[in-house]
Scaffold this active site. Structure first.
Site, PDB file in Angstrom:
ATOM      1  N   LYS A 203     -24.865 -78.531  16.875  1.00 50.81           N
ATOM      2  CA  LYS A 203     -24.027 -78.537  15.670  1.00 50.81           C
ATOM      3  C   LYS A 203     -24.019 -77.187  14.980  1.00 50.81           C
ATOM      4  O   LYS A 203     -23.013 -76.807  14.391  1.00 50.81           O
ATOM      5  CB  LYS A 203     -24.485 -79.627  14.691  1.00 50.81           C
TER       6      LYS A 203
ATOM      7  N   LYS B 114     -16.452 -88.302  28.318  1.00 51.21           N
ATOM      8  CA  LYS B 114     -16.651 -89.507  27.512  1.00 51.21           C
ATOM      9  C   LYS B 114     -15.467 -89.705  26.555  1.00 51.21           C
ATOM     10  O   LYS B 114     -14.940 -88.736  26.024  1.00 51.21           O
ATOM     11  CB  LYS B 114     -17.947 -89.315  26.711  1.00 51.21           C
TER      12      LYS B 114
ATOM     13  N   LYS C  63     -13.155 -89.787  19.762  1.00 53.50           N
ATOM     14  CA  LYS C  63     -12.052 -89.757  18.792  1.00 53.50           C
ATOM     15  C   LYS C  63     -11.675 -88.332  18.414  1.00 53.50           C
ATOM     16  O   LYS C  63     -10.646 -88.110  17.787  1.00 53.50           O
ATOM     17  CB  LYS C  63     -12.388 -90.595  17.557  1.00 53.50           C
TER      18      LYS C  63
END
Ligand code: TRP
Length: 338
Positions: free
Chosen positions: A121, A203, A206
């Site tokens: 991140k 995978k 969204k």
């Protein structure tokens, strides 16, 4: 005297949190949320919306608020019964932030530096590598340890955080005497991983920039069928589960989870049929499976007063539970009671 009546077994406690960052995909649904309703029978379940975690990356405040409400409605729409399971919003229960502070004082800089999600991140949001992103695992540890769950269902991305939770809990127990229950990871029985419809080697996500890659659980039936019709497959003509057929394998997995049929049965059902027929069939069962979720969601979304009543009740109950653990911790570390 011998006691022959068996003690009624206490239901084990299961806890899970979910970030309010948008509507779930079919992947989240099949992989996790779909099972949550059933787990309520077997376990005492605790589900919360991790809004404190969400702000470790920059959020639009109005959107965060809206998504938190939506996420709560979605949990109920997916079958979580707030009368059966403790269901609440993390920021409504101050003990999470409070315990997190104590735990962060018992976690080493080096340990947090090794967290792969932090590394990922901070590379992705290089302009906002904030302290909260770094101490995120301690907040997650607090979420868990406050409620003494036996199990925490974890996907691959959260496994390392649960390990850290266990390490910190053990460390605290060793230093101050038994305080925390050390939770076990819960690996779901049928942990199907759902891949992107546009690129079945990735995978389903969204955040895919190609909207045809993922199904949102609130997509219209027409949209669902259309997306499945566009699903990427291969240049053969056989509906069979085999290496090298990622697209067909993914469709077979989805069809299998929803209909309960195994791969052999599916191969027989579609023997001699084309990919087009198969894709339509998968699209239709998915649309049908998600119909009640979508309808429930619409119903709950119109009833803000009910949602509010439920999350308030949840917060009150969670608060009582969490306070007890926090008070014990404060006493152990030597804080003078007020
Ligand atoms: N970190 C989890 C995620 O990003 C959400 C979460 C927060 C969580 N606290 C938790 C999950 C406690 C399980 C237990 O998906």
């Amino acid at each position: 005297m011998e006691n022959t009546t068996p003690k009624p077994e206490r239901k084990k406690v299961m806890l899970s949190g979910i970030q309010p960052t948008g509507v779930f995909t079919l992947g989240n649904y099949i992989g996790a949320v779909r099972n949550w309703g059933n787990l309520q029978e077997e376990y005492n379940c605790i589900y919360f919306i991790a809004d404190l975690h969400a702000i470790t990356v920059r959020q639009d405040p109005a959107k965060l608020k809206k998504q938190t409400m939506e996420c709560f409605a979605l949990l109920l729409a997916c079958g979580i019964d707030p009368e059966k399971s403790l269901t609440f919003i993390q920021s409504h229960v101050p003990a999470h932030a409070e315990l997190s502070w104590v735990l962060s004082c018992h976690t080493q800089f080096g340990e947090l530096s090794r967290m792969t999600q932090f590394k990922d991140k901070s590379a992705k949001h290089a302009d906002n590598v904030n302290a909260g992103l770094f101490t995120y695992p301690d907040l997650m540890a607090a979420d868990i340890l406050l409620y003494k769950p036996d199990f925490v269902p974890v996907g691959a991305d959260q496994k390392q955080h649960l390990e850290l939770t266990r390490d910190v809990a053990n460390r605290f127990n060793n230093l101050y005497g038994n305080t925390f229950v050390v939770p076990e990871p819960y690996i779901p029985k049928a942990g199907a991983k759902i891949m992107s419809l546009a690129d079945p080697t990735k995978k389903m996500s969204k955040s895919d920039e190609n909207v045809n890659g993922f199904i949102s659980i609130l997509d219209d039936p027409g949209v669902i069928v259309k997306k499945f019709k566009r699903a990427v497959t291969d240049s053969e003509m056989e509906i069979a589960y085999r290496e090298g057929k990622d697209g067909i394998n993914n469709l077979m997995t989805i069809y299998s989870v929803i209909t309960g049929k195994n791969y052999e049965q599916i191969e027989q059902e579609f023997a001699g049929k084309g990919y087009g027929d198969f894709k339509t069939a998968v699209g239709e069962v998915v649309a049908e499976e998600l119909r009640p979720v979508r309808e429930n969601f619409e119903r709950y979304s119109k009833d803000k007063a009910y949602l509010q009543e439920m999350y308030r009740k949840g917060a009150e109950q969670a608060e009582r539970f969490a306070r007890r653990t926090l008070e014990k911790v404060y006493k152990k570390v030597g804080f003078l009671p007020r």
